[in-house]
Scaffold this active site. Structure first.
Site, PDB file in Angstrom:
ATOM      1  N   HIS A   1       0.958  -1.185   0.070  1.00 12.67           N
ATOM      2  CA  HIS A   1      -0.221  -0.155   0.202  1.00 12.67           C
ATOM      3  C   HIS A   1       0.842   0.648  -0.096  1.00 12.67           C
ATOM      4  O   HIS A   1       0.603   2.301  -0.571  1.00 12.67           O
ATOM      5  CB  HIS A   1      -0.459  -0.226   1.070  1.00 12.67           C
ATOM      6  CG  HIS A   1      -1.625  -1.512   1.325  1.00 12.67           C
ATOM      7  ND1 HIS A   1      -1.880  -1.729   3.029  1.00 12.67           N
ATOM      8  CD2 HIS A   1      -2.335  -1.486   0.655  1.00 12.67           C
ATOM      9  CE1 HIS A   1      -2.911  -2.540   2.871  1.00 12.67           C
ATOM     10  NE2 HIS A   1      -3.484  -2.209   1.257  1.00 12.67           N
TER      11      HIS A   1
ATOM     12  N   LYS B   1     -17.546  -6.869   8.646  1.00 11.73           N
ATOM     13  CA  LYS B   1     -15.861  -7.968   8.031  1.00 11.73           C
ATOM     14  C   LYS B   1     -15.597  -7.574   9.749  1.00 11.73           C
ATOM     15  O   LYS B   1     -15.717  -7.024  10.542  1.00 11.73           O
ATOM     16  CB  LYS B   1     -15.084  -6.994   7.101  1.00 11.73           C
ATOM     17  CG  LYS B   1     -14.470  -7.493   6.823  1.00 11.73           C
ATOM     18  CD  LYS B   1     -14.173  -7.081   5.138  1.00 11.73           C
ATOM     19  CE  LYS B   1     -12.194  -7.411   4.336  1.00 11.73           C
ATOM     20  NZ  LYS B   1     -12.340  -6.522   3.440  1.00 11.73           N
TER      21      LYS B   1
ATOM     22  N   ARG C   1      -1.219  -6.374  -8.154  1.00 14.09           N
ATOM     23  CA  ARG C   1      -0.254  -7.237  -7.683  1.00 14.09           C
ATOM     24  C   ARG C   1      -0.044  -8.800  -9.393  1.00 14.09           C
ATOM     25  O   ARG C   1       0.559  -8.776  -9.111  1.00 14.09           O
ATOM     26  CB  ARG C   1       0.133  -8.353  -6.746  1.00 14.09           C
ATOM     27  CG  ARG C   1      -0.543  -7.068  -5.173  1.00 14.09           C
ATOM     28  CD  ARG C   1      -0.873  -7.255  -3.953  1.00 14.09           C
ATOM     29  NE  ARG C   1      -2.533  -7.405  -4.134  1.00 14.09           N
ATOM     30  CZ  ARG C   1      -2.803  -7.640  -2.930  1.00 14.09           C
ATOM     31  NH1 ARG C   1      -2.389  -8.043  -2.300  1.00 14.09           N
ATOM     32  NH2 ARG C   1      -4.681  -7.397  -2.963  1.00 14.09           N
TER      33      ARG C   1
ATOM     34  N   SER D   1      -1.950  -7.957   3.043  1.00 12.49           N
ATOM     35  CA  SER D   1      -2.808  -7.381   4.246  1.00 12.49           C
ATOM     36  C   SER D   1      -2.907  -9.161   5.310  1.00 12.49           C
ATOM     37  O   SER D   1      -2.980  -8.862   6.538  1.00 12.49           O
ATOM     38  CB  SER D   1      -3.905  -6.643   4.780  1.00 12.49           C
ATOM     39  OG  SER D   1      -3.498  -5.292   4.196  1.00 12.49           O
TER      40      SER D   1
END
Ligand code: ADP
Length: 155
Positions: free
Chosen positions: A17, A41, A90, A127
């Site tokens: 990030h 979440k 990515r 993450s």
């Protein structure tokens, strides 16, 4: 003035990030890191902790600010009058996922998504992997900016 938002969960901020935000400020006058709040979440870090990690990492970069939002990203963009969404890519899986979101967002609002390809040395970082390393007491410091400290995390 060209402003972009960089939306995500940032649970926690990683070097991946960090790289995208650093490069984002070379393209935009302002990069607003926007922490999306999803009530369904479960997060490892509280919203306050996630916000502080990012603020501390960019305390010397006046072009970066941190906010949180609920609901659709495009609605938040309209609310704060931002026309660009910044995202990092990515791998092919990211591309397919991001493509669908970007097309949907374009249907919903005249907002462009700008993609930056991850730096080679951070392309493997996510993450969720960082959280796994933290949960299992591994050396997570190689994967995150110095501002990310886990003292108060709920492991
Ligand atoms: P999400 O809640 O959508 O999973 P994240 O907080 O994980 O959001 O990621 C936010 C943005 O950061 C996404 O655009 C994601 O592709 C990008 N990103 C995450 N990790 C990396 C990395 N290692 N390199 C480049 N971009 C990344």
């Amino acid at each position: 003035m060209k402003k972009a938002i960089f939306p995500g969960s940032f649970d926690p901020l990683t070097l991946g990030h960090y790289d995208i935000i650093k490069r984002g400020v070379t393209l935009f006058d302002e990069v607003i890191v926007a922490i999306g709040i999803n009530a369904d979440k479960k997060y490892m870090f509280s919203l306050e902790q996630r916000k502080k990690f990012i603020e501390d990492a960019f305390k010397d970069e006046p072009k970066v600010s941190v906010v949180s939002y609920k609901g659709l990203t495009v609605d938040f963009c309209k609310k704060i009058d931002v026309h660009f969404i910044l995202r990092g890519l990515r791998n092919p899986a990211d591309f397919e996922f991001e493509k669908a979101i970007a097309h949907t967002n374009r249907d919903l609002a005249p907002i462009e998504t700008v993609f930056l390809l991850t730096a080679a040395n951070t392309s493997y970082i996510s993450s969720s992997i960082v959280r796994d390393v933290i949960r299992n007491n591994g050396n997570y410091t190689l994967l995150v900016p110095k501002s990310v400290r886990i003292k108060n995390s709920k492991k």
